[in-house]
Design a protein around this motif. Structure first.
Motif, PDB file in Angstrom:
ATOM      1  N   PRO A  58       0.798  -1.231   0.000  1.00 24.04           N
ATOM      2  CA  PRO A  58       0.000   0.000   0.000  1.00 24.04           C
ATOM      3  C   PRO A  58       0.833   1.285   0.000  1.00 24.04           C
ATOM      4  CG  PRO A  58      -0.908  -1.568   1.566  1.00 24.04           C
ATOM      5  CD  PRO A  58       0.403  -2.134   1.093  1.00 24.04           C
ATOM      6  N   ALA A  59       2.039   1.254   0.563  1.00 22.02           N
ATOM      7  CA  ALA A  59       2.896   2.438   0.599  1.00 22.02           C
ATOM      8  C   ALA A  59       4.290   2.051   0.127  1.00 22.02           C
ATOM      9  CB  ALA A  59       2.958   3.009   1.998  1.00 22.02           C
ATOM     10  N   MET A  60       4.780   2.775  -0.882  1.00 20.66           N
ATOM     11  CA  MET A  60       6.109   2.471  -1.436  1.00 20.66           C
ATOM     12  C   MET A  60       6.900   3.765  -1.620  1.00 20.66           C
ATOM     13  SD  MET A  60       5.292  -0.489  -4.234  1.00 20.66           S
ATOM     14  CE  MET A  60       7.015  -0.612  -4.657  1.00 20.66           C
ATOM     15  N   PRO A  61       8.216   3.728  -1.327  1.00 19.95           N
ATOM     16  CA  PRO A  61       9.035   4.928  -1.512  1.00 19.95           C
ATOM     17  C   PRO A  61       9.282   5.215  -2.995  1.00 19.95           C
ATOM     18  CG  PRO A  61      10.404   3.089  -0.839  1.00 19.95           C
ATOM     19  CD  PRO A  61       8.983   2.611  -0.806  1.00 19.95           C
ATOM     20  N   VAL A  62       9.357   6.491  -3.320  1.00 17.58           N
ATOM     21  CA  VAL A  62       9.692   6.950  -4.668  1.00 17.58           C
ATOM     22  C   VAL A  62      10.827   7.956  -4.516  1.00 17.58           C
ATOM     23  CG1 VAL A  62       8.865   8.185  -6.706  1.00 17.58           C
ATOM     24  CG2 VAL A  62       7.328   6.647  -5.481  1.00 17.58           C
ATOM     25  N   ASN A  63      11.866   7.808  -5.335  1.00 22.83           N
ATOM     26  CA  ASN A  63      13.027   8.703  -5.270  1.00 22.83           C
ATOM     27  C   ASN A  63      13.177   9.457  -6.577  1.00 22.83           C
ATOM     28  OD1 ASN A  63      14.167   7.836  -2.656  1.00 22.83           O
ATOM     29  ND2 ASN A  63      14.326   5.886  -3.703  1.00 22.83           N
ATOM     30  N   ASP A  64      13.566  10.718  -6.467  1.00 23.74           N
ATOM     31  CA  ASP A  64      13.945  11.517  -7.629  1.00 23.74           C
ATOM     32  C   ASP A  64      15.291  12.146  -7.308  1.00 23.74           C
ATOM     33  OD1 ASP A  64      14.284  13.100  -9.827  1.00 23.74           O
ATOM     34  OD2 ASP A  64      12.442  14.245  -9.582  1.00 23.74           O
ATOM     35  N   PRO A  65      16.386  11.513  -7.735  1.00 17.26           N
ATOM     36  CA  PRO A  65      17.713  12.032  -7.406  1.00 17.26           C
ATOM     37  C   PRO A  65      18.057  13.322  -8.135  1.00 17.26           C
ATOM     38  CG  PRO A  65      17.896  10.138  -8.854  1.00 17.26           C
ATOM     39  CD  PRO A  65      16.444  10.281  -8.494  1.00 17.26           C
ATOM     40  N   THR A  66      17.259  13.700  -9.126  1.00 18.82           N
ATOM     41  CA  THR A  66      17.545  14.913  -9.897  1.00 18.82           C
ATOM     42  C   THR A  66      16.503  15.994  -9.629  1.00 18.82           C
ATOM     43  OG1 THR A  66      16.269  14.136 -11.781  1.00 18.82           O
ATOM     44  CG2 THR A  66      18.611  13.565 -11.736  1.00 18.82           C
ATOM     45  N   GLY A  67      15.927  16.003  -8.449  1.00 19.84           N
ATOM     46  CA  GLY A  67      14.896  16.980  -8.116  1.00 19.84           C
ATOM     47  C   GLY A  67      15.420  18.405  -8.197  1.00 19.84           C
ATOM     48  N   SER A  68      14.515  19.326  -8.445  1.00 17.53           N
ATOM     49  CA  SER A  68      14.888  20.735  -8.454  1.00 17.53           C
ATOM     50  C   SER A  68      14.080  21.451  -7.386  1.00 17.53           C
ATOM     51  CB  SER A  68      14.639  21.361  -9.829  1.00 17.53           C
ATOM     52  OG  SER A  68      13.263  21.528 -10.058  1.00 17.53           O
ATOM     53  N   GLU A  69      14.469  22.682  -7.104  1.00 17.81           N
ATOM     54  CA  GLU A  69      13.811  23.441  -6.048  1.00 17.81           C
ATOM     55  C   GLU A  69      12.346  23.705  -6.356  1.00 17.81           C
ATOM     56  OE1 GLU A  69      14.815  27.658  -4.400  1.00 17.81           O
ATOM     57  OE2 GLU A  69      16.580  26.362  -4.290  1.00 17.81           O
TER      58      GLU A  69
END
Length: 79
Positions: A58-69
């Protein structure tokens, strides 16, 4: 005999966490055994697919290593 159509509830994203400079991490909460697309936008006009997740819990982590402000995220059920 009647028929019923099952419509899973919409996915939701938790508030973003900052595990490292310039990176974002959040939790995708969604109905299991479905595929979801996480998209991002900097202007709400054009959206870019960041990842496609097969939801095994039901809950899974999501990563964005190239996130911007200044980036906005949304999740939707994949076609």
């Amino acid at each position: 005999m009647g028929y019923a159509t099952f419509v899973p509830p919409p996915p939701s994203l938790s508030a973003a966490q900052l595990p490292a400079p310039g990176a974002f991490q959040f939790t995708l909460t969604a109905y299991t055994n479905r595929q979801y697309v996480v998209e991002s936008s900097e202007d709400f006009a054009s959206w870019t697919g960041r990842t496609t997740n097969f939801q095994t819990s039901p809950a899974m982590p999501v990563n964005d290593p190239t996130g911007s402000e200044r980036r906005f995220y949304r999740a939707r059920l994949a076609p």
